[in-house]
Design a protein around this motif. Structure first.
Motif, PDB file in Angstrom:
ATOM      1  N   ARG A 153       0.134  -6.589  -4.507  1.00  0.00           N
ATOM      2  CA  ARG A 153      -0.268  -7.678  -3.622  1.00  0.00           C
ATOM      3  C   ARG A 153      -0.320  -8.975  -4.402  1.00  0.00           C
ATOM      4  NH1 ARG A 153      -5.030  -4.517  -0.274  1.00  0.00           N
ATOM      5  NH2 ARG A 153      -3.642  -2.801   0.289  1.00  0.00           N
TER       6      ARG A 153
ATOM      7  N   GLU B 160      -2.428   8.035  -1.447  1.00  0.00           N
ATOM      8  CA  GLU B 160      -2.400   8.080   0.008  1.00  0.00           C
ATOM      9  C   GLU B 160      -2.583   9.530   0.431  1.00  0.00           C
ATOM     10  OE1 GLU B 160      -1.997   5.239   1.465  1.00  0.00           O
ATOM     11  OE2 GLU B 160      -1.938   5.845   3.559  1.00  0.00           O
TER      12      GLU B 160
ATOM     13  N   SER C  34       0.690   3.571   2.084  1.00  0.00           N
ATOM     14  CA  SER C  34       0.802   4.089   3.454  1.00  0.00           C
ATOM     15  C   SER C  34       2.257   4.209   3.888  1.00  0.00           C
ATOM     16  CB  SER C  34       0.028   3.199   4.430  1.00  0.00           C
ATOM     17  OG  SER C  34      -1.337   3.165   4.071  1.00  0.00           O
TER      18      SER C  34
ATOM     19  N   HIS D 215       0.857  -1.182   0.000  1.00  0.00           N
ATOM     20  CA  HIS D 215       0.000   0.000   0.000  1.00  0.00           C
ATOM     21  C   HIS D 215       0.899   1.240   0.000  1.00  0.00           C
ATOM     22  CE1 HIS D 215      -0.144  -0.525   4.717  1.00  0.00           C
ATOM     23  NE2 HIS D 215       1.083  -0.528   4.238  1.00  0.00           N
TER      24      HIS D 215
ATOM     25  N   GLY E 261      -9.954   3.386   2.062  1.00  0.00           N
ATOM     26  CA  GLY E 261      -9.861   3.099   3.479  1.00  0.00           C
ATOM     27  C   GLY E 261      -9.312   4.351   4.150  1.00  0.00           C
ATOM     28  N   CYS E 262      -9.697   4.572   5.403  1.00  0.00           N
ATOM     29  CA  CYS E 262      -9.210   5.789   6.057  1.00  0.00           C
ATOM     30  C   CYS E 262      -9.357   5.671   7.570  1.00  0.00           C
ATOM     31  CB  CYS E 262      -9.976   7.007   5.551  1.00  0.00           C
ATOM     32  SG  CYS E 262     -11.742   6.957   5.939  1.00  0.00           S
TER      33      CYS E 262
ATOM     34  N   PHE F 257      -8.039  -1.129  10.411  1.00  0.00           N
ATOM     35  CA  PHE F 257      -6.667  -1.081   9.902  1.00  0.00           C
ATOM     36  C   PHE F 257      -5.764  -0.948  11.130  1.00  0.00           C
ATOM     37  CE2 PHE F 257      -9.170   0.989   6.481  1.00  0.00           C
ATOM     38  CZ  PHE F 257      -8.869   0.129   5.435  1.00  0.00           C
TER      39      PHE F 257
ATOM     40  N   GLN G   2      -2.868   3.714  -5.927  1.00  0.00           N
ATOM     41  CA  GLN G   2      -3.545   4.389  -4.816  1.00  0.00           C
ATOM     42  C   GLN G   2      -3.132   5.853  -4.747  1.00  0.00           C
ATOM     43  OE1 GLN G   2      -2.239   1.997  -1.379  1.00  0.00           O
ATOM     44  NE2 GLN G   2      -4.226   0.968  -1.403  1.00  0.00           N
TER      45      GLN G   2
ATOM     46  N   ALA H  94      -5.633   9.768   7.940  1.00  0.00           N
ATOM     47  CA  ALA H  94      -4.979   9.235   6.749  1.00  0.00           C
ATOM     48  C   ALA H  94      -6.023   8.528   5.908  1.00  0.00           C
ATOM     49  CB  ALA H  94      -3.871   8.259   7.134  1.00  0.00           C
ATOM     50  N   PHE H  95      -5.771   8.479   4.617  1.00  0.00           N
ATOM     51  CA  PHE H  95      -6.671   7.702   3.755  1.00  0.00           C
ATOM     52  C   PHE H  95      -5.882   7.098   2.608  1.00  0.00           C
ATOM     53  CE2 PHE H  95      -6.920  12.178   2.307  1.00  0.00           C
ATOM     54  CZ  PHE H  95      -6.538  12.056   0.987  1.00  0.00           C
ATOM     55  N   GLY H  96      -6.445   6.040   2.029  1.00  0.00           N
ATOM     56  CA  GLY H  96      -5.861   5.448   0.827  1.00  0.00           C
ATOM     57  C   GLY H  96      -6.966   5.215  -0.179  1.00  0.00           C
TER      58      GLY H  96
HETATM   59  N1  PHE Z   1      -3.447   1.334   3.343  1.00  0.00           N
HETATM   60  C1  PHE Z   1      -4.825   0.930   3.370  1.00  0.00           C
HETATM   61  C2  PHE Z   1      -5.065  -0.073   2.244  1.00  0.00           C
HETATM   62  O1  PHE Z   1      -4.304  -0.132   1.321  1.00  0.00           O
HETATM   63  C3  PHE Z   1      -5.741   2.104   3.172  1.00  0.00           C
HETATM   64  C4  PHE Z   1      -5.641   3.098   4.278  1.00  0.00           C
HETATM   65  C5  PHE Z   1      -4.794   4.154   4.181  1.00  0.00           C
HETATM   66  C6  PHE Z   1      -6.413   2.961   5.430  1.00  0.00           C
HETATM   67  C7  PHE Z   1      -4.689   5.108   5.198  1.00  0.00           C
HETATM   68  C8  PHE Z   1      -6.344   3.867   6.440  1.00  0.00           C
HETATM   69  C9  PHE Z   1      -5.465   4.932   6.318  1.00  0.00           C
HETATM   70  O2  PHE Z   1      -6.030  -0.813   2.269  1.00  0.00           O
END
Ligand code: PHE
Length: 337
Positions: free
Chosen positions: A193, A209, A169, A167, A274-275, A247, A207, A304-306
């Motif tokens: 993955r 981020e 992240s 990811h 996701g966040c 997460f 993604q 944070a989010f992705g």
């Molecule tokens: N890294 C997570 C994923 O790939 C997404 C995510 C990013 C979730 C940042 C929360 C915060 O699924």
């Protein structure tokens, strides 16, 4: 006639007779070159008596000036002639050579649109490598060694123990390690993955981020800003829903779903991101990496989010199969030109 006057007349006649640039050049060398006759006369001047010198010097100057001017004039003429000759063989009525104009890949277009929206919201761009270490991909993100994401079933490991990031992240950690808070960045990039390739999953996907760290960052900030983003992207009719999730690196954690009548698949909720609120353990790990306490979890908070870019592009452009992004089929790609 003085020999210098003779020399001058000979030179002018030679120049007149020259038909092209090459013969003109040899005339120039013959009279004006280092060992040309004008230069030789210059040498001879030194051997002349005081009384003779001014008169001869004057003739020499006149000869040099006249020859230089004639060379220039004739050179001009010769050049114009050869140019018009070259042009006369070109048929201007022939059709030209067409250049194929390329276009941006739909994923690139998706990235550009998204980045443009986030820029307006004050996010700066951040970056990190695709080949990562376990610290940046897992440990610093509060993901313990026994976590299933870390097994070879999910992660591509290199022989030396490094891995392809699962990811983006990882860029959260890299950014916080190098810059103190406050932070407001997005990081677009690929992630990998070990998954079966099918219509909705690909071992390489993309993604964006996002990371915002400041004082008093709340879930309300997170929801408001992601909702704004989705509606800028998909239109004002877009509904956004947040569902509880898990997460390791956020608490609370949420998944983002969108739905819009304007989109294909109309009534269906689709998961796009996701966040969550950055877990204090992530700040502690960053402090450990930095060797200071710049990210004191008592003072700083963050979200944070992705975002799944492939998924967003599939929704926006109504693309039925994720494999199309990588197949390089022009019939597909041309539709986005
Ligand atoms: N890294 C997570 C994923 O790939 C997404 C995510 C990013 C979730 C940042 C929360 C915060 O699924």
């Amino acid at each position: 006639m003085h020999p210098l006057e003779q020399l001058r007349e000979d030179a002018l006649r030679d120049i007149e007779a020259a038909r092209d640039a090459k013969s003109l050049e040899s005339v120039r060398v013959k009279y004006l070159g280092k060992t040309g006759s004008i230069s030789e006369w210059g040498e001879q001047m030194k051997t002349l008596g005081k009384e003779e010198r001014p008169a001869v010097g004057k003739l020499l100057n006149q000869a040099r000036t006249a020859i230089t001017a004639a060379l220039e004039q004739c050179g001009e003429k010769v050049r114009a002639e050869s140019e018009s000759e070259a042009l006369s063989t070109i048929d201007l009525s022939l059709p030209g050579t067409p250049h194929e104009i390329g276009a941006l890949h739909p994923l690139t277009q998706m990235w550009q649109r998204s980045i443009e929206i986030f820029r307006r919201m004050g996010f700066a761009l951040a970056d990190g490598p695709d080949i990562e270490d376990e610290w940046h991909c897992f440990d610093a993100l509060n993901t313990p060694p026994e976590h299933p994401a870390r097994t070879e079933q999910d992660t591509f490991y290199l022989a030396d123990g490094r891995l392809l990031r699962t990811h983006t992240s990882t860029v959260q950690i890299r950014t916080m390690e190098s810059v103190p808070p406050p932070i407001r960045v997005i990081a677009p990039g690929a992630a990998y993955r070990n998954e079966e390739l099918n219509a909705t999953h690909s071992p390489q996907f993309h993604q964006i981020e996002g990371l915002y760290v400041d004082e008093n960052v709340s879930v309300a900030d997170l929801k408001g800003e992601l909702e704004f983003f989705m509606r800028e992207l998909f239109g004002l009719d877009t509904e956004v829903q947040f569902r509880p999730h898990f997460f390791p690196f956020t608490e609370p954690s949420l998944e983002v779903y969108v739905r819009s009548k304007a989109l294909k698949g109309g009534e269906q909720w689709i998961e796009v991101a996701g966040c969550g609120i950055v877990h204090p353990a992530v700040f502690e790990a960053v402090n450990k990496g930095r060797g200071d306490d710049a990210y004191d979890p008592e003072r700083w908070s963050g979200y944070a989010f992705g975002l799944g870019m492939d998924r967003l592009a599939m929704i926006l452009f109504d693309i039925p199969d994720i494999r199309l992004f990588a197949q390089n089929d022009l019939r597909f790609l041309r539709q986005f030109a």
